[in-house]
Design a protein around this motif. Structure first.
Motif, short mmCIF file in Angstrom:
data_model
loop_
_atom_site.label_atom_id
_atom_site.label_comp_id
_atom_site.label_asym_id
_atom_site.label_seq_id
_atom_site.Cartn_x
_atom_site.Cartn_y
_atom_site.Cartn_z
N ALA A 7 39.10 44.91 51.36
CA ALA A 7 39.26 45.22 49.11
C ALA A 7 39.92 44.15 49.38
O ALA A 7 41.41 44.53 49.93
N ILE A 8 40.30 43.81 47.57
CA ILE A 8 40.76 42.77 47.28
C ILE A 8 41.30 43.21 45.82
O ILE A 8 40.37 43.89 45.15
N GLY A 9 42.79 43.25 45.49
CA GLY A 9 43.10 44.23 43.97
C GLY A 9 44.32 43.24 44.30
O GLY A 9 44.87 42.81 44.83
N GLY A 66 39.26 49.05 40.50
CA GLY A 66 38.34 48.11 40.03
C GLY A 66 38.74 46.58 40.66
O GLY A 66 37.58 45.89 40.31
N GLY A 67 38.76 46.96 41.81
CA GLY A 67 38.91 45.67 42.50
C GLY A 67 37.58 45.00 43.50
O GLY A 67 36.57 46.28 43.46
N ALA A 68 37.77 44.41 44.57
CA ALA A 68 36.42 44.20 45.00
C ALA A 68 36.40 44.64 46.20
O ALA A 68 37.48 44.59 47.52
N GLY A 88 45.08 47.18 36.88
CA GLY A 88 44.29 47.30 36.96
C GLY A 88 43.71 46.17 37.80
O GLY A 88 44.38 45.17 37.85
N SER A 89 42.20 46.46 38.45
CA SER A 89 41.62 44.45 38.63
C SER A 89 40.58 45.09 38.79
O SER A 89 40.04 45.77 37.71
N GLY A 90 39.96 43.77 38.53
CA GLY A 90 38.24 43.32 38.21
C GLY A 90 37.91 42.10 39.18
O GLY A 90 38.36 41.60 39.94
N VAL A 91 36.73 42.56 39.24
CA VAL A 91 35.92 40.69 39.26
C VAL A 91 35.22 40.39 38.48
O VAL A 91 34.41 40.43 37.85
N GLY A 98 50.25 42.16 43.08
CA GLY A 98 49.71 40.32 43.17
C GLY A 98 49.08 41.04 44.14
O GLY A 98 48.26 42.05 44.42
N GLN A 99 48.23 39.92 43.97
CA GLN A 99 46.60 39.97 44.58
C GLN A 99 46.56 40.23 45.81
O GLN A 99 47.23 39.52 46.92
#
Length: 474
Positions: A175-177, A220-222, A98-101, A183-184
């Protein structure tokens, strides 16, 4: 603001050309615009790159895993048997991506709880390819949020937190993740809708909807605005194929703030205000019967004794229309508005009673844990409940496990894998109301009822606001 202003020009010009006759002064405006010649590169090249460069360092990739060690038959220690039957009993690893901030320079990371749910090891990778082990310091399943703390390092890049209540439909967002682990990745869209409820992602069904492409791994991304501020945490998509179809949902950052503040204060569990009332949506028929112009608000169907609602003066039939001036469209939006408030203060409830608006002060207090939990685990005997853990019902337990309607019995708070209770189909949050017509009021009643051998078990269970009865052989 520059991006918005310049991005609006082509649309204005098109309107002037196509609908000039209908818009006063449109033709003259179009001619004025056409006479302007760009005199700098900045007036020609529009890009989100400045925002992305500012935001990307604080958006991370989250890798979570758990290793299960299963018992191994001693025969498999013999190489002769292993060549025929393989490596049975070796550790098996489950993984989640997943992603996070990063929301604090000390290394606090917010992500979705479902990204790290059940996992024991978490690693976080930054955009500059640095990797850190992370500790899970807070889980909040009710909002599907979790807080991690990076181990080692300091002065991490943190994202500025915005105000999700200031968003409007049509605002441009990014949206970023880390979708699909490639990859990002950055995608662009607009706010498609606000205050989306009935999504079924978490207990607080109140989401930002966006058409920015969100895919598995983005969780979980921004979600950021054009000022590079965090306005939401990407959480889910509506999709039949598993890929993005332009309908994504993000948790509003104002809810994220509450969870982050709890973690910063050293808390392990988020404490939220308790209303103490049963609510229902306002239908068109109800709206007509009480003189509402449209079906909106949260109708009070019942008020719990000695609750915050009773102390505030709420009555059955009241319609809650606002909290501190913020509109309430349905019970879910009321839950969100109260869930973002700090315990210990007071909120103003806008009420319609008998067609007249009034204001009531609501003390923001947590649900009482009365009676105490008195936890028990059924681990012996011949009952179908072996492997389940129960506690006494209380307003606090009802809040924690999202128990609806049912107000007596014992609540299931854990079910062991492979147990009789799991085979029975018990779930966390179920309420055992009676066994063989005998009322189960406290955990001691449950302990006594399950200690006896029976020819059959007639069990009444509360789940999702409904009661149902099942009978199984002893």
């Amino acid at each position: 603001m520059t991006v918005r202003r310049f991005a609006a020009l082509p649309a204005i010009m098109l309107s002037a050309v196509l609908f000039g006759a209908a818009l006063p002064g449109a033709s003259a405006f179009a001619q004025a615009v056409q006479r302007q010649v760009p005199d700098s590169r900045q007036q020609i090249v529009l890009s989100y790159a400045p925002v992305v460069k500012r935001v990307i360092p604080a958006v991370v990739n989250v890798y979570a895993s758990r290793t299960d060690r299963r018992p191994q038959n001693p025969l498999f220690d013999d190489p002769f048997f292993r060549q025929f039957f393989g490596q049975n009993g070796r550790p098996q690893t489950q993984q989640s991506l997943g992603s996070g901030v990063i929301v604090d320079s000390t290394g606090l990371v917010v992500t979705n709880n479902h990204v790290i749910d059940g996992m024991t090891e978490v690693k976080v990778a930054l955009s500059d390819r640095r990797e850190f082990e992370a500790e899970i310091i807070l889980r909040d399943p009710r909002t599907d949020l979790a807080i991690l703390r990076l181990k080692g390092g300091k002065d991490f890049p943190a994202l500025e937190v915005g105000d999700s209540d200031a968003l409007e439909v049509g605002d441009v967002v990014l949206a970023i993740g880390n979708p699909f682990g490639v990859g990002q990745t950055v995608t662009q869209g607009i706010i498609s809708a606000l205050a989306r409820t009935q999504v079924g992602i978490s207990d607080y069904g109140f989401f930002i909807q966006t058409d920015a492409a969100i895919n598995p791994g983005n969780s979980g991304g921004a979600l950021v605005d054009m000022n590079g501020r965090l306005v939401g945490l990407n959480s889910a998509i509506y999709s039949r194929s598993g890929g993005s179809v332009g309908i994504g949902f993000a948790i509003p950052v104002n809810m994220v703030k509450v969870v982050v503040a709890t973690a910063k204060g050293g808390g392990r569990q988020v404490r939220r205000p308790w209303l103490g009332a049963t609510l229902q949506s306002v239908s068109r028929e109800i709206a007509d019967s009480i003189g509402l112009e449209r079906p909106a608000g949260a109708l009070v169907a019942d008020v719990i004794e000695k609750s915050a609602a009773e102390h505030a003066g709420l009555k059955r039939g009241d319609v809650i229309t606002a909290v501190d001036g913020q509109a309430v469209e349905d019970p879910e939006s009321l839950g969100f508005r109260l869930g973002t408030k700090t315990v210990g203060g007071t909120a103003g409830l806008g009420i319609l009673r008998g067609g007249k608006p009034i204001m009531l002060p609501l003390k923001l207090q947590v649900a009482p844990e009365t009676p105490p939990r008195e936890e028990i685990k059924i681990s012996s005997g011949r009952s179908p409940f072996i492997g389940a853990t129960f506690v006494n019902y209380s307003p606090a337990v009802a809040e924690e496990y999202s128990v609806e309607q049912v107000r007596e019995g014992v609540v299931v708070v854990d079910v062991a894998d492979g147990s009789n209770a799991q085979s029975l189909g018990l779930q966390k949050g179920d309420v055992i109301v009676s066994i063989n017509d005998a009322k189960i009021g406290r955990t001691k009643d449950m302990e006594q009822a399950t200690s006896q051998r029976r020819l059959f078990w007639q069990i009444t269970i509360g789940r999702g606001g409904q009661l149902f009865t099942t009978v199984i052989n002893g």
